[in-house]
Structures are given as C-alpha cells and as structure tokens.
Design a protein around this motif. Structure first.
Motif, short mmCIF file in Angstrom:
data_model
loop_
_atom_site.label_atom_id
_atom_site.label_comp_id
_atom_site.label_asym_id
_atom_site.label_seq_id
_atom_site.Cartn_x
_atom_site.Cartn_y
_atom_site.Cartn_z
N THR A 1 0.81 -1.20 0.00
CA THR A 1 0.00 0.00 0.00
C THR A 1 0.85 1.26 0.00
O THR A 1 0.32 2.34 -0.05
CB THR A 1 -0.94 0.02 1.21
OG1 THR A 1 -0.17 0.03 2.39
CG2 THR A 1 -1.89 -1.15 1.20
N GLY A 2 2.14 1.12 0.13
CA GLY A 2 3.01 2.28 0.11
C GLY A 2 3.19 2.95 1.46
O GLY A 2 3.79 4.01 1.53
N THR A 7 5.56 4.07 10.25
CA THR A 7 4.71 5.27 10.34
C THR A 7 3.46 5.00 11.16
O THR A 7 2.79 5.92 11.58
CB THR A 7 4.27 5.77 8.94
OG1 THR A 7 3.43 4.80 8.33
CG2 THR A 7 5.45 6.09 8.07
N LEU A 8 3.18 3.72 11.39
CA LEU A 8 1.96 3.34 12.11
C LEU A 8 2.20 3.03 13.58
O LEU A 8 1.29 2.58 14.27
CB LEU A 8 1.33 2.12 11.42
CG LEU A 8 0.90 2.34 9.97
CD1 LEU A 8 0.44 1.04 9.36
CD2 LEU A 8 -0.18 3.39 9.89
N LYS A 9 3.41 3.27 14.06
CA LYS A 9 3.72 2.94 15.45
C LYS A 9 4.56 4.04 16.08
O LYS A 9 5.52 4.51 15.49
CB LYS A 9 4.48 1.61 15.52
CG LYS A 9 4.77 1.16 16.91
CD LYS A 9 5.45 -0.18 16.92
CE LYS A 9 5.72 -0.59 18.36
NZ LYS A 9 6.56 -1.74 18.47
N ILE A 10 4.19 4.43 17.28
CA ILE A 10 4.98 5.39 18.06
C ILE A 10 5.76 4.58 19.07
O ILE A 10 5.19 3.93 19.94
CB ILE A 10 4.09 6.44 18.73
CG1 ILE A 10 3.44 7.30 17.66
CG2 ILE A 10 4.90 7.29 19.71
CD1 ILE A 10 2.50 8.35 18.16
N ASP A 11 7.08 4.59 18.91
CA ASP A 11 7.96 3.81 19.78
C ASP A 11 8.23 4.56 21.08
O ASP A 11 7.78 5.68 21.28
CB ASP A 11 9.29 3.53 19.07
CG ASP A 11 9.10 2.63 17.86
OD1 ASP A 11 8.29 1.69 17.94
OD2 ASP A 11 9.78 2.87 16.84
#
Length: 91
Positions: A1-2, A7-11
């Motif tokens: 999906t590019g 980008t989907l996780k805050i560490d």
C-alpha cells in the motif's frame, strides 16, 4: 500500500515523550479527535518530531494519524487508572 510500517507505530523514547507532551499541551482526548483534528495534530507532531531529530542528529520517520490515535488510546486508560487509584508515582 506504500505505507512504511514504522509510520503506524509510536515507539518509546523521543516519539513517546513527544506524544505525551502533545497530549498534555493540547489536552488531547481520543474520543474528541475528528479526522480533521487528527490530521492537523499529526502534522504538528511530525514537524516537532523532525525538529527534535535534526537537533539530535537522528532520523525519525513521520507518523500516520492512526499511530497517534492508537497511542492516545493506550495511554488514556493507564492515566485514568492512576488517577482512580490515586497512584501519582512515576512507573
């Protein structure tokens, strides 16, 4: 999906602390976040994240609005529990 998975996780670390600072500063609540507000907050979050990265010389990946919402959703119950238990100590 590019979309880069990070980008989907805050560490933990700088990303997490910036998220908690933002939550406090802007009084963010996940149940009040509309799509528009989520995008606006994430843009500002990413700007500050990049500034912090430039200052420290590290590279950080910009976050997707979903990452911020998910992190808020995980933080809020913990804060609520601490308040109801009157446990104000740092974990």
């Amino acid at each position: 999906t590019g979309i880069h998975p990070r980008t989907l996780k805050i560490d933990s670390g700088a990303e997490f602390y910036l998220c908690t600072e933002f939550r406090e500063l802007l009084q963010l609540k996940s149940f009040e976040m509309t799509s528009r507000k989520s995008v606006q907050v994430t843009i500002e979050y990413n700007n500050r994240l990049q500034a912090a990265a430039a200052k420290s010389g590290k590279s950080l990946i910009e976050k997707h609005p979903r990452a911020l919402l998910e992190k808020l959703g995980k933080i809020e119950p913990k804060i609520t529990k601490c308040i109801t238990d009157k446990n104000y100590k740092c974990a």
